[in-house]
Design an enzyme around this catalytic site. Structure first.
Site: not given
Ligand code: FES
Ligand code: FES
Lengths: 162, 784
Positions: B221, B368-369, B738
């Site tokens: 990522q 996801r945060c 997110e």
């Protein structure tokens, strides 16, 4: 050295023959022997459905069969969905309804959808949900996948009546 | 105000169909495991069966005898090259391959390389490791006990304590608690879970002995940051490393850290001069790569009798496993957890977090945060409900009473954040209306009279995304800017490259939409490339919903730079002064004479064919964007559940999500992001758990045991939005990926607790499986 066996499998209409170890998984045969990498591997417990292909018209998890078990069989994979450069209505549906994000589950998902629509051309929402219950998607929350399959169902019905 | 573009141009606000779809639909995506290079060989890790054990010896002889085996690399081999340990992204180090001892089950012990994946797997079975088991530390609450085994004797500090971090005013908060007539508290565990993107982690490392260049195709990522770390740790000149992040099958934070398997593949390729592929199995993925959460939290709220909140106090124990492999900005040991005052006006707050080691897989990453905002949001939204029950007030009313008002932005929180903009009541009122909240409450009352169980759960979360401003945010020293480079070709088509990397978010469509908005070049004429460090400008990557807030800013600013040059060229072509020109997406025209105009395509052609005297040829720009602040998306989610008294089974009947992420680039993609994040929130609330037995054996280490929602458990999502633009972002956008995962767990849990609240239930820890509910029903004597 484990002994090998000769297998011969039709994939998307093309016959692929090879000497393989009996323990070779069908998914590895598809991805590596036949070089069709559209079929994915997402787990090692037969849980995710990323590897779903059709074997003699029925959806199977290709990580859960040995290549030798598919000897003489006919396999359809995502690469065989579009015909003559034309997207299959299922592919069209996934595109128009935003039924994919990372795309990793998509090939397996579309193959399950194809099997569903072949045996039940007009599924309702619940029937669609159950039909893809063996295919995990981590990105879409499923809603748009369901819409994509509904789109395909409608489009295919129009195709038949036309 | 964002100027509306035509559908042909497809700027912001258009639901442009995704440009990246076609290759995925045809089965022609190119994920790491699809890469096949000539002479490629395969790596397989040998992993520890024990959670804590001394390594007495490693014998590789039998493994080396397997035909096709090329190398077996052990920790001792790596130690000779100074590579047995590597730094984590957070002031700790982590073993690449174990030396001396292992610290968690499935830890990497040796790396086998062979001509085929089967030979590698066969040989891995034959690596003999002699272990001597050591006492195991599983419960973080016992990590600091006097008799707890010290897990990390390699550290100077002979303790399992990693860090203490506190923020806010402890004394003032304590005083506010003393004075307050109402006090309430909740103890909640945000369980250890794993992002489990459908594609696992892996790489192909290819060291070319002729050019001495290393190319690594990596499930990354953050490809640029990874290149720099490979250079710093491996000692390879950075210009000789090329990291390519090809198509990525979901990331969700799992693909931010560097994992031992990557390093081993690189070492093996350097050693053998051949490309080495290493792709982990799902079980390896769940058992060894970055887990998330594992926060053991306690929140107390002090309030007036009318429910006006006065103070918040939070205490948290963070279980980081064997190594602190958190991937987060260096000034924030507990990430952005101090966003825990949420959407409410707390005059006082204090928050402290202690991190400890245990014999578990290392982490924790931001699933996801934005670095612990999910934990924070869950905690405050749970605590507000507990307060509502204590005051016998409706949870919606309590929230409305305490919201920060729209005219109070920018709002400084007592824990140091400056919220950019918000209108919390608007989002909540819309959600209440869609839900038919009052009728639902009436229905609930009637059902209760009949002995039926129904619950309504709310969550009105505030998110913090877009890390972040360089003065405060860096990862491993690298400032958290991001970048965009745009080149306009002579025919008016364009290519843009960014420092981010899509993992399904649709960047190949949305970033061209920003350019289309700014320059009027149709989206279909713009190619977007990411993930190749040889070609893309440097950036920190895609996670923490930062792509739109940071790289989106860069894209917008780079486009505007091009527009300024285009203005000069247009003035030259039209023989007027620059000030006489006006812009509308796609062309400059002379004020008062709209027919005298030059399109962006004509201008692009002139930039290469009819260059104004004294001007450089070409039409391109690059921008490295340092955001002035973070952005603060928000929303209200409402969940309605029915519970079966016979089985404890929970049915999510409805889920309403009203999100506000500021100005929207592509509504279709935003909605898709919300659906996906909600499904992940559902999984976290009801299914996803990585736990350990007392011997440190991982439970939930494969997809049979680590449960994820299928289409059958997933409800129909009802989505809507409000729009409060970010005042400081070039296009007023805030980021959204997110939000649904941050905001939804509390809504699900609040709904279940609400269904049982009349029985005195105030909290149930996630994941809420039916057996837990059934047990409660049985205890309360209401199980059917
Ligand atoms: S790879 Fe997961 S079911 Fe086949
Ligand atoms: S689109 Fe990513 S897993 Fe389904």
């Amino acid at each position: 050295m484990p002994s090998t066996r000769r297998v011969s499998i039709q994939i998307n209409g093309e016959k692929i023959s090879a000497e393989v170890e009996p323990r070779l998984l069908l998914v590895h045969f598809i991805r590596e022997t036949a070089g069709l990498t559209g079929t994915h591997i997402g787990c090692d417990t037969s849980s995710c459905g990323a590897c779903t292909v059709l074997l003699d018209g029925r959806p199977v998890k290709s990580c859960t069969l040995f290549a030798v078990q598919a000897d003489g069989g006919e396999i359809s994979t995502v690469e065989g969905l579009n015909r003559n450069g034309q997207m299959h209505p299922i592919q069209e549906g996934f595109h128009l309804e935003h039924g994919l994000q990372c795309g990793f589950c998509t090939p397996g998902m579309m193959m399950s959808a194809r099997a569903l629509l072949e045996r039940n051309p007009h599924p309702d929402e619940q029937e669609i949900r159950w039909a893809i219950a063996g295919n995990l998607c981590r990105c879409t929350g499923y809603q748009n996948i369901i819409k994509a399959i509904q789109y395909a169902s409608k489009k295919m019905a129009e195709g038949v009546s036309a | 105000m964002i100027q509306q573009t035509s559908p042909e141009i497809g700027g912001m606000g258009h639901s442009v169909k995704r440009k990246e779809d076609r290759r995925f639909l045809l089965g022609k995506g190119n994920y790491v495991d699809d890469i096949h290079l000539p002479h490629m060989v395969y790596g397989q890790l040998v992993r520890s069966p024990f959670a804590h054990a001394l390594i007495k010896s490693v014998n590789t002889e039998a493994a080396m005898r397997v035909p096709g085996v090329l190398a077996v690399i052990t920790g001792e081999d790596l130690a000779k090259a100074g590579l047995a340990w590597m730094p984590t992204l957070f002031f700790d180090k982590q073993m690449v391959l174990a030396t001396g001892k292992v610290l968690f089950q499935s830890q990497e012990v040796a790396f086998v390389v062979a001509e085929t994946r089967f030979a590698a797997a066969d040989a891995a079975e034959l690596v003999e490791v002699d272990y001597e088991e050591l006492p195991v530390l599983v419960d973080p609450h016992h990590a600091l006990d006097a008799d707890a085994p010290i897990l990390r004797p390699d550290r100077e500090e002979k303790s399992n304590h990693i860090f203490h971090w506190e923020v806010g005013d402890r004394a003032a908060t304590a005083k506010a608690f003393e004075k307050a007539p109402v006090r309430t508290e909740v103890t909640a565990v945000f369980q250890r879970c794993h992002p489990a993107p459908l594609e696992t982690c892996g790489c192909v490392a290819d060291f070319n002995t002729a050019t001495e260049r290393l190319t690594v195709w990596l499930t990354s990522q953050a490809p640029h940051a990874h290149r720099t770390l490979f250079a710093l740790v491996g000692g390879i000149p950075e210009n000789n490393i090329r990291v390519i992040s090809p198509d990525i099958g979901g990331g969700f934070g799992n693909k931010v850290p560097i994992y031992p398997g990557y390093v081993c593949a690189v070492v093996a390729s350097l050693k053998l001069g051949r490309p080495v592929k290493w792709v982990e199995t799902r079980s390896e993925n769940l058992q060894s790569t970055g887990f998330a959460r594992d926060y053991h939290m306690r929140a107390e709220i002090a309030s007036e009798s009318d429910g006006t909140v006065k103070a918040l106090r939070v205490q948290t124990l963070a279980d980081h496993g064997a190594f602190n492999a958190a991937a987060q900005p260096t000034k924030f040991p507990a990430g952005l957890f101090s966003i825990c005052t949420g959407s409410y006006k707390f005059p006082n707050a204090f928050c402290e977090v202690d991190g400890v080691y245990t014999n578990k897989a290392p982490g924790g990453i931001a699933y996801r945060c934005s670095f612990r905002v999910t934990e924070a949001s869950y905690l405050i939204e749970r605590a507000m409900d507990v307060l509502a029950y204590q005051l016998n007030t409706d949870p919606a009313e309590l929230r409305l009473k305490n919201f920060i008002r729209p005219d109070e932005f920018p709002y400084e929180t007592p824990l140091g954040w400056s919220y950019d903009s918000g209108n919390y009541a608007a989002a909540m009122n819309k959600a209440l209306e869609i839900a038919g909240y009052r009728e639902l409450r009436k229905e609930q009352e009637e059902k209760r009279r009949r002995g039926e169980l129904m619950g309504i759960g709310l969550s009105s979360f505030t998110e913090v995304v877009g890390a972040g401003p360089a003065h405060t945010f860096d990862i491993a020293g690298l400032k958290m800017f991001d970048s965009c480079e745009i080149r306009i070709h002579p025919t008016g088509k364009a290519i843009a490259r960014l420092g981010t990397k899509s993992q399904g978010q649709g960047h190949e469509t949305t970033f061209p939409q920003i350019i289309a908005q700014e320059l009027g070049i149709p989206v279909s004429d713009i190619t977007l490339e990411e993930g190749d460090t040889d070609t893309a400008p440097y950036g920190l990557g895609t996670y923490a919903s930062r792509s739109t807030p940071v790289a989106g800013g860069a894209t917008s600013v780079a486009s505007r730079k091009i527009r300024e040059k285009a203005r000069k060229i247009a003035a030259h072509l039209l023989e007027v002064s620059e000030e006489d020109l006006e812009w509308e997406p796609g062309k400059f025209f002379v004020k008062g004479a709209p027919s005298k105009a030059k399109t962006i395509q004509e201008i692009a052609f002139a930039a290469y064919t009819n260059i104004p005297p004294g001007m450089e040829a070409g039409l391109e720009a690059v921008d490295y964007y340092d955001p002035p602040n973070l952005t603060f998306p928000f929303g209200t989610y409402i969940c309605v559940v029915d519970i079966d008294k016979g089985t404890g089974e929970i049915k999510v009947r409805r889920f309403i999500a009203v999100d506000d992420c500021g100005n929207i680039i592509n509504p279709m993609i935003v909605e898709g992001q919300i659906h996906g994040g909600l499904a992940e929130g559902l999984g976290i609330a009801f299914m996803q758990l990585i736990s350990y037995d007392e011997s440190g054996n991982v439970q939930g280490g494969n997809f049979m045991d680590y449960l994820l929602p299928t289409a059958v458990e997933t409800p129909y999502w009802e989505t809507d939005k409000t729009c409060t633009p970010s005042p400081h972002h070039p296009i007023g956008a805030k980021g959204v990926g997110e939000s649904p995962n941050v905001g939804s767990p509390a809504a699900f849990v609040n709904a279940v607790v609400d269904a049982l609240s009349h029985l005195g239930v105030r909290h149930i820890d996630m994941p809420i499986a039916s057996w837990k509910v059934w047990q409660i029903l049985k205890e309360k004597g209401v199980a059917a």
